[in-house]
Scaffold this motif. Sequence first.
Motif, PDB file in Angstrom:
ATOM      1  N   MET B   1      -8.592 -18.767  12.644  1.00 31.97           N
ATOM      2  CA  MET B   1      -7.321 -18.058  12.490  1.00 31.97           C
ATOM      3  C   MET B   1      -7.056 -17.196  13.727  1.00 31.97           C
ATOM      4  O   MET B   1      -7.911 -16.469  14.192  1.00 31.97           O
ATOM      5  N   ALA B   2      -5.853 -17.341  14.255  1.00 31.17           N
ATOM      6  CA  ALA B   2      -5.511 -16.588  15.467  1.00 31.17           C
ATOM      7  C   ALA B   2      -5.394 -15.099  15.167  1.00 31.17           C
ATOM      8  O   ALA B   2      -4.895 -14.709  14.113  1.00 31.17           O
ATOM      9  N   GLN B   3      -5.876 -14.321  16.087  1.00 28.82           N
ATOM     10  CA  GLN B   3      -5.815 -12.883  15.894  1.00 28.82           C
ATOM     11  C   GLN B   3      -4.467 -12.345  16.347  1.00 28.82           C
ATOM     12  O   GLN B   3      -3.960 -12.693  17.406  1.00 28.82           O
ATOM     13  N   LYS B   4      -3.885 -11.510  15.530  1.00 28.99           N
ATOM     14  CA  LYS B   4      -2.601 -10.918  15.848  1.00 28.99           C
ATOM     15  C   LYS B   4      -2.809  -9.477  16.269  1.00 28.99           C
ATOM     16  O   LYS B   4      -3.817  -8.865  15.936  1.00 28.99           O
ATOM     17  N   THR B   5      -1.843  -8.933  16.985  1.00 26.85           N
ATOM     18  CA  THR B   5      -1.897  -7.516  17.302  1.00 26.85           C
ATOM     19  C   THR B   5      -0.726  -6.820  16.640  1.00 26.85           C
ATOM     20  O   THR B   5       0.420  -7.221  16.799  1.00 26.85           O
ATOM     21  N   ILE B   6      -1.083  -5.814  15.845  1.00 27.70           N
ATOM     22  CA  ILE B   6      -0.070  -5.019  15.149  1.00 27.70           C
ATOM     23  C   ILE B   6       0.272  -3.808  16.024  1.00 27.70           C
ATOM     24  O   ILE B   6      -0.618  -3.174  16.574  1.00 27.70           O
ATOM     25  N   THR B   7       1.552  -3.544  16.155  1.00 23.00           N
ATOM     26  CA  THR B   7       1.983  -2.408  16.969  1.00 23.00           C
ATOM     27  C   THR B   7       2.895  -1.494  16.150  1.00 23.00           C
ATOM     28  O   THR B   7       3.081  -1.718  14.958  1.00 23.00           O
ATOM     29  N   ARG B   8       3.455  -0.509  16.833  1.00 19.98           N
ATOM     30  CA  ARG B   8       4.424   0.398  16.202  1.00 19.98           C
ATOM     31  C   ARG B   8       5.519  -0.353  15.452  1.00 19.98           C
ATOM     32  O   ARG B   8       5.937   0.062  14.385  1.00 19.98           O
ATOM     33  N   ALA B   9       5.998  -1.463  16.045  1.00 20.41           N
ATOM     34  CA  ALA B   9       7.095  -2.216  15.450  1.00 20.41           C
ATOM     35  C   ALA B   9       6.747  -2.676  14.040  1.00 20.41           C
ATOM     36  O   ALA B   9       7.561  -2.552  13.118  1.00 20.41           O
ATOM     37  N   GLU B  10       5.512  -3.187  13.847  1.00 24.61           N
ATOM     38  CA  GLU B  10       5.087  -3.664  12.520  1.00 24.61           C
ATOM     39  C   GLU B  10       4.896  -2.497  11.562  1.00 24.61           C
ATOM     40  O   GLU B  10       5.137  -2.623  10.371  1.00 24.61           O
ATOM     41  N   LEU B  11       4.432  -1.358  12.085  1.00 24.89           N
ATOM     42  CA  LEU B  11       4.252  -0.193  11.227  1.00 24.89           C
ATOM     43  C   LEU B  11       5.619   0.287  10.732  1.00 24.89           C
ATOM     44  O   LEU B  11       5.788   0.609   9.555  1.00 24.89           O
ATOM     45  N   SER B  12       6.600   0.306  11.627  1.00 25.53           N
ATOM     46  CA  SER B  12       7.954   0.711  11.244  1.00 25.53           C
ATOM     47  C   SER B  12       8.527  -0.252  10.218  1.00 25.53           C
ATOM     48  O   SER B  12       9.176   0.163   9.254  1.00 25.53           O
ATOM     49  N   GLU B  13       8.277  -1.540  10.430  1.00 28.23           N
ATOM     50  CA  GLU B  13       8.770  -2.558   9.508  1.00 28.23           C
ATOM     51  C   GLU B  13       8.170  -2.351   8.108  1.00 28.23           C
ATOM     52  O   GLU B  13       8.868  -2.456   7.109  1.00 28.23           O
ATOM     53  N   ALA B  14       6.877  -2.017   8.067  1.00 32.35           N
ATOM     54  CA  ALA B  14       6.204  -1.787   6.785  1.00 32.35           C
ATOM     55  C   ALA B  14       6.831  -0.597   6.060  1.00 32.35           C
ATOM     56  O   ALA B  14       7.071  -0.642   4.850  1.00 32.35           O
ATOM     57  N   VAL B  15       7.118   0.461   6.822  1.00 36.89           N
ATOM     58  CA  VAL B  15       7.739   1.651   6.231  1.00 36.89           C
ATOM     59  C   VAL B  15       9.140   1.291   5.731  1.00 36.89           C
ATOM     60  O   VAL B  15       9.539   1.647   4.623  1.00 36.89           O
ATOM     61  N   TYR B  16       9.866   0.520   6.547  1.00 36.97           N
ATOM     62  CA  TYR B  16      11.221   0.091   6.190  1.00 36.97           C
ATOM     63  C   TYR B  16      11.215  -0.739   4.900  1.00 36.97           C
ATOM     64  O   TYR B  16      12.035  -0.535   4.009  1.00 36.97           O
ATOM     65  N   GLN B  17      10.254  -1.654   4.786  1.00 38.99           N
ATOM     66  CA  GLN B  17      10.158  -2.524   3.605  1.00 38.99           C
ATOM     67  C   GLN B  17       9.793  -1.757   2.337  1.00 38.99           C
ATOM     68  O   GLN B  17      10.280  -2.057   1.261  1.00 38.99           O
ATOM     69  N   LYS B  18       8.880  -0.791   2.485  1.00 38.14           N
ATOM     70  CA  LYS B  18       8.357  -0.108   1.302  1.00 38.14           C
ATOM     71  C   LYS B  18       9.199   1.073   0.851  1.00 38.14           C
ATOM     72  O   LYS B  18       9.180   1.442  -0.313  1.00 38.14           O
ATOM     73  N   ILE B  19       9.864   1.722   1.794  1.00 38.99           N
ATOM     74  CA  ILE B  19      10.616   2.920   1.446  1.00 38.99           C
ATOM     75  C   ILE B  19      12.086   2.683   1.768  1.00 38.99           C
ATOM     76  O   ILE B  19      12.419   2.054   2.763  1.00 38.99           O
ATOM     77  N   GLY B  20      12.958   3.165   0.926  1.00 35.22           N
ATOM     78  CA  GLY B  20      14.374   2.896   1.131  1.00 35.22           C
ATOM     79  C   GLY B  20      15.032   3.698   2.233  1.00 35.22           C
ATOM     80  O   GLY B  20      15.937   4.483   1.996  1.00 35.22           O
ATOM     81  N   LEU B  21      14.567   3.488   3.462  1.00 39.76           N
ATOM     82  CA  LEU B  21      15.153   4.194   4.604  1.00 39.76           C
ATOM     83  C   LEU B  21      15.677   3.170   5.599  1.00 39.76           C
ATOM     84  O   LEU B  21      15.307   2.006   5.540  1.00 39.76           O
ATOM     85  N   SER B  22      16.513   3.625   6.503  1.00 38.07           N
ATOM     86  CA  SER B  22      17.023   2.702   7.521  1.00 38.07           C
ATOM     87  C   SER B  22      15.917   2.362   8.516  1.00 38.07           C
ATOM     88  O   SER B  22      14.907   3.060   8.587  1.00 38.07           O
ATOM     89  N   ARG B  23      16.157   1.314   9.295  1.00 37.34           N
ATOM     90  CA  ARG B  23      15.166   0.919  10.308  1.00 37.34           C
ATOM     91  C   ARG B  23      14.978   2.028  11.336  1.00 37.34           C
ATOM     92  O   ARG B  23      13.869   2.301  11.775  1.00 37.34           O
ATOM     93  N   THR B  24      16.090   2.676  11.705  1.00 37.52           N
ATOM     94  CA  THR B  24      16.026   3.750  12.702  1.00 37.52           C
ATOM     95  C   THR B  24      15.186   4.911  12.178  1.00 37.52           C
ATOM     96  O   THR B  24      14.320   5.435  12.880  1.00 37.52           O
ATOM     97  N   GLU B  25      15.458   5.290  10.926  1.00 41.89           N
ATOM     98  CA  GLU B  25      14.695   6.394  10.327  1.00 41.89           C
ATOM     99  C   GLU B  25      13.221   6.035  10.180  1.00 41.89           C
ATOM    100  O   GLU B  25      12.354   6.865  10.429  1.00 41.89           O
ATOM    101  N   SER B  26      12.961   4.794   9.765  1.00 39.30           N
ATOM    102  CA  SER B  26      11.573   4.350   9.599  1.00 39.30           C
ATOM    103  C   SER B  26      10.819   4.457  10.914  1.00 39.30           C
ATOM    104  O   SER B  26       9.693   4.961  10.961  1.00 39.30           O
ATOM    105  N   ALA B  27      11.446   4.006  11.989  1.00 35.01           N
ATOM    106  CA  ALA B  27      10.799   4.060  13.299  1.00 35.01           C
ATOM    107  C   ALA B  27      10.559   5.506  13.722  1.00 35.01           C
ATOM    108  O   ALA B  27       9.492   5.846  14.236  1.00 35.01           O
ATOM    109  N   ALA B  28      11.549   6.368  13.464  1.00 31.07           N
ATOM    110  CA  ALA B  28      11.419   7.782  13.839  1.00 31.07           C
ATOM    111  C   ALA B  28      10.301   8.450  13.044  1.00 31.07           C
ATOM    112  O   ALA B  28       9.551   9.272  13.582  1.00 31.07           O
ATOM    113  N   LEU B  29      10.170   8.062  11.770  1.00 32.28           N
ATOM    114  CA  LEU B  29       9.118   8.659  10.937  1.00 32.28           C
ATOM    115  C   LEU B  29       7.728   8.209  11.377  1.00 32.28           C
ATOM    116  O   LEU B  29       6.799   9.010  11.408  1.00 32.28           O
TER     117      LEU B  29
END
Lengths: 95, 104
Positions: B1-29
């Motif tokens: 299995m190929a190894q992936k690298t998780i960055t800020r972008a994926e962390l923001s996406e996870a916050v965006y998916q789980k919590i009802g905030l905008s993408r901009t707010e998720s990234a800022a948080l």
Amino acid sequence: MIKSELVQKIADKYPELYQRDAENVVNAILDEITQALARGDRVEIRGFGAFSVKKRDARIGRNPRTGEHVPVAEKVVPVFKAGKEMRQRLNLAAE
Amino acid sequence: MAQKTITRAELSEAVYQKIGLSRTESAALVELVLREISDCIAQGQTVKLSSFGSFVVRDKGQRIGRNPKTGIEVPIEPRRVMVFKPSNILKARINGIDIADEDE
């Protein structure tokens, strides 16, 4: 600083956010990192550091108290390497 | 299995998916959480995140190092380093064992 204090700081800076949501944000970040590591992925946060996993082979351990041999199964351990910016910031005050 | 690298972008996406905030707010948080953690560590404080692990600052004394290529001895100045101590829960989880949350 412990997790609840971190949550409080976030909540203080985002008055429109419920405390519960601030907590969910922190947990979502930590969960995402945990899940990535569980898949064997790397987590790189520029300016902070990088998390990765290392495989440790199975080995014969020893109970330090009794001297008894105990088999230790193969496992993976998380490792963290501080980023350049963090290493620099930690040493600013010292100079 | 190929190894992936998780960055800020994926962390923001996870916050965006789980919590009802905008993408901009998720990234800022995500940015704010990381900044609060780094600021604390930069000041030499320990950051303990239960069920995840703790970041500890250690003072390293001066020692004599050696350039591995040339073999020349060089003094390594006293410095501060940060280390991450994973919690037992994190260690278990990355080994596919899900143990209940408990404060260590």
